[in-house]
Design a protein around this motif. Structure first.
Motif, PDB file in Angstrom:
ATOM      1  N   GLU A  76      18.536 110.173  -2.840  1.00 19.57           N
ATOM      2  CA  GLU A  76      18.830 111.573  -3.128  1.00 19.57           C
ATOM      3  C   GLU A  76      17.510 112.323  -3.279  1.00 19.57           C
ATOM      4  N   VAL A  77      17.363 113.395  -2.503  1.00 24.66           N
ATOM      5  CA  VAL A  77      16.167 114.237  -2.560  1.00 24.66           C
ATOM      6  C   VAL A  77      16.422 115.362  -3.549  1.00 24.66           C
ATOM      7  N   THR A  78      15.453 115.589  -4.448  1.00 19.43           N
ATOM      8  CA  THR A  78      15.551 116.674  -5.417  1.00 19.43           C
ATOM      9  C   THR A  78      14.220 117.410  -5.487  1.00 19.43           C
ATOM     10  N   ASN A  79      14.241 118.550  -6.114  1.00 14.52           N
ATOM     11  CA  ASN A  79      13.019 119.318  -6.389  1.00 14.52           C
ATOM     12  C   ASN A  79      12.186 119.571  -5.140  1.00 14.52           C
ATOM     13  N   MET A  80      12.805 119.897  -4.032  1.00 17.41           N
ATOM     14  CA  MET A  80      12.035 120.177  -2.827  1.00 17.41           C
ATOM     15  C   MET A  80      11.442 121.574  -2.913  1.00 17.41           C
ATOM     16  N   ASP A  81      10.156 121.667  -2.616  1.00 14.49           N
ATOM     17  CA  ASP A  81       9.445 122.940  -2.589  1.00 14.49           C
ATOM     18  C   ASP A  81       8.641 122.956  -1.300  1.00 14.49           C
ATOM     19  N   MET A  82       8.765 124.037  -0.525  1.00 17.48           N
ATOM     20  CA  MET A  82       8.137 124.069   0.779  1.00 17.48           C
ATOM     21  C   MET A  82       7.541 125.435   1.056  1.00 17.48           C
ATOM     22  N   THR A  83       6.365 125.414   1.641  1.00 18.87           N
ATOM     23  CA  THR A  83       5.753 126.605   2.225  1.00 18.87           C
ATOM     24  C   THR A  83       5.431 126.249   3.668  1.00 18.87           C
ATOM     25  N   SER A  84       4.788 127.130   4.385  1.00 14.31           N
ATOM     26  CA  SER A  84       4.456 126.818   5.777  1.00 14.31           C
ATOM     27  C   SER A  84       3.415 125.707   5.886  1.00 14.31           C
ATOM     28  N   THR A  85       2.643 125.475   4.824  1.00 14.75           N
ATOM     29  CA  THR A  85       1.578 124.469   4.895  1.00 14.75           C
ATOM     30  C   THR A  85       1.755 123.289   3.942  1.00 14.75           C
ATOM     31  N   THR A  86       2.770 123.316   3.082  1.00 12.57           N
ATOM     32  CA  THR A  86       2.965 122.206   2.145  1.00 12.57           C
ATOM     33  C   THR A  86       4.441 121.902   1.944  1.00 12.57           C
ATOM     34  N   MET A  87       4.703 120.673   1.563  1.00  8.40           N
ATOM     35  CA  MET A  87       6.037 120.265   1.167  1.00  8.40           C
ATOM     36  C   MET A  87       5.884 119.226   0.051  1.00  8.40           C
ATOM     37  N   THR A  88       6.612 119.446  -1.030  1.00 10.71           N
ATOM     38  CA  THR A  88       6.663 118.452  -2.099  1.00 10.71           C
ATOM     39  C   THR A  88       8.130 118.209  -2.427  1.00 10.71           C
ATOM     40  N   TYR A  89       8.429 116.981  -2.788  1.00 11.14           N
ATOM     41  CA  TYR A  89       9.787 116.682  -3.229  1.00 11.14           C
ATOM     42  C   TYR A  89       9.807 115.376  -4.001  1.00 11.14           C
ATOM     43  N   ASP A  90      10.849 115.241  -4.792  1.00 16.21           N
ATOM     44  CA  ASP A  90      11.134 114.010  -5.506  1.00 16.21           C
ATOM     45  C   ASP A  90      12.317 113.359  -4.819  1.00 16.21           C
ATOM     46  N   MET A  91      12.354 112.042  -4.891  1.00 23.60           N
ATOM     47  CA  MET A  91      13.467 111.320  -4.304  1.00 23.60           C
ATOM     48  C   MET A  91      13.748 110.090  -5.158  1.00 23.60           C
ATOM     49  N   VAL A  92      15.019 109.799  -5.342  1.00 25.20           N
ATOM     50  CA  VAL A  92      15.442 108.596  -6.057  1.00 25.20           C
ATOM     51  C   VAL A  92      16.274 107.775  -5.084  1.00 25.20           C
ATOM     52  N   CYS A  93      15.896 106.510  -4.915  1.00 22.89           N
ATOM     53  CA  CYS A  93      16.641 105.595  -4.055  1.00 22.89           C
ATOM     54  C   CYS A  93      17.030 104.371  -4.872  1.00 22.89           C
ATOM     55  N   THR A  94      18.178 103.819  -4.543  1.00 23.31           N
ATOM     56  CA  THR A  94      18.619 102.578  -5.171  1.00 23.31           C
ATOM     57  C   THR A  94      18.723 101.530  -4.079  1.00 23.31           C
ATOM     58  N   GLU A  95      17.987 100.440  -4.258  1.00 18.61           N
ATOM     59  CA  GLU A  95      17.992  99.373  -3.267  1.00 18.61           C
ATOM     60  C   GLU A  95      18.099  98.042  -3.992  1.00 18.61           C
ATOM     61  N   GLU A  96      19.111  97.275  -3.631  1.00 15.33           N
ATOM     62  CA  GLU A  96      19.354  95.965  -4.235  1.00 15.33           C
ATOM     63  C   GLU A  96      19.371  96.047  -5.758  1.00 15.33           C
ATOM     64  N   GLY A  97      20.040  97.078  -6.278  1.00 18.76           N
ATOM     65  CA  GLY A  97      20.175  97.234  -7.719  1.00 18.76           C
ATOM     66  C   GLY A  97      18.955  97.804  -8.417  1.00 18.76           C
ATOM     67  N   MET A  98      17.886  98.073  -7.684  1.00 17.88           N
ATOM     68  CA  MET A  98      16.681  98.654  -8.276  1.00 17.88           C
ATOM     69  C   MET A  98      16.626 100.140  -7.963  1.00 17.88           C
ATOM     70  N   GLU A  99      16.217 100.925  -8.949  1.00 17.43           N
ATOM     71  CA  GLU A  99      16.032 102.354  -8.739  1.00 17.43           C
ATOM     72  C   GLU A  99      14.557 102.617  -8.504  1.00 17.43           C
ATOM     73  N   VAL A 100      14.274 103.374  -7.457  1.00 16.81           N
ATOM     74  CA  VAL A 100      12.906 103.715  -7.093  1.00 16.81           C
ATOM     75  C   VAL A 100      12.772 105.230  -7.197  1.00 16.81           C
ATOM     76  N   ASP A 101      11.849 105.694  -8.057  1.00 20.00           N
ATOM     77  CA  ASP A 101      11.561 107.120  -8.211  1.00 20.00           C
ATOM     78  C   ASP A 101      10.310 107.441  -7.402  1.00 20.00           C
ATOM     79  N   MET A 102      10.416 108.430  -6.519  1.00 16.55           N
ATOM     80  CA  MET A 102       9.298 108.772  -5.643  1.00 16.55           C
ATOM     81  C   MET A 102       8.948 110.246  -5.741  1.00 16.55           C
ATOM     82  N   ARG A 103       7.685 110.522  -5.496  1.00 15.00           N
ATOM     83  CA  ARG A 103       7.173 111.890  -5.442  1.00 15.00           C
ATOM     84  C   ARG A 103       6.326 111.989  -4.185  1.00 15.00           C
TER      85      ARG A 103
END
Length: 143
Positions: A76-103
């Motif tokens: 699930e992608v959250t907190n996406m912020d975008m301009t013409s020259t930048t993009m930032t977002y957070d993402m949470v993935c669950t794989e094999e019972g593990m939660e991975v928080d990404m930025r």
């Protein structure tokens, strides 16, 4: 734990949004080469891994805008912020019972891009921090 598939999954999820928002980004359609260098920190550090791939980003892909974004069902992608020259977002993935928080933070410069992705996960080996440095460059027209 399967580190390599997780790294490849993460890399692909990061690349897909480039085409998803390219009509508003400073990003030229064409054949692109992406290089991801990933290092994992923790009690048992892993050696850096480098993955290089090419992808054709067409004008049609760009025109599809947000509909081109394909995030895996386990993410699930959250907190996406975008301009013409930048993009930032957070993402949470669950794989094999593990939660991975990404930025992710990406910078677009027409015919090249740079970015970083940091992922925090709790593994059977303890907490791990995975950092991926991303570079990409347009290498020509699509074949």
């Amino acid at each position: 734990m399967r580190i390599r598939p997780l790294i490849l999954t993460t890399a692909m999820v990061l690349l897909v949004p480039l085409a998803a928002q390219a009509d508003e980004l400073d990003l030229q359609p064409g054949q692109w080469e992406f290089t991801n260098v990933t290092g994992v920190e923790g009690d048992t550090p892993f050696p850096e891994q480098t993955h290089t791939s090419t992808e054709c980003i067409t004008a049609e892909d760009v025109a599809r805008g947000p509909d081109f974004l394909q995030v895996e069902d386990n993410c699930e992608v959250t907190n996406m912020d975008m301009t013409s020259t930048t993009m930032t977002y957070d993402m949470v993935c669950t794989e094999e019972g593990m939660e991975v928080d990404m930025r992710a933070e990406l910078q677009f410069m027409g015919d090249r891009l740079e970015g970083q992705m940091t992922a925090n996960l709790e593994s059977p080996m303890g907490p791990l921090v995975m950092r991926t440095d991303i570079t990409g460059e347009r290498i020509g027209d699509c074949e």
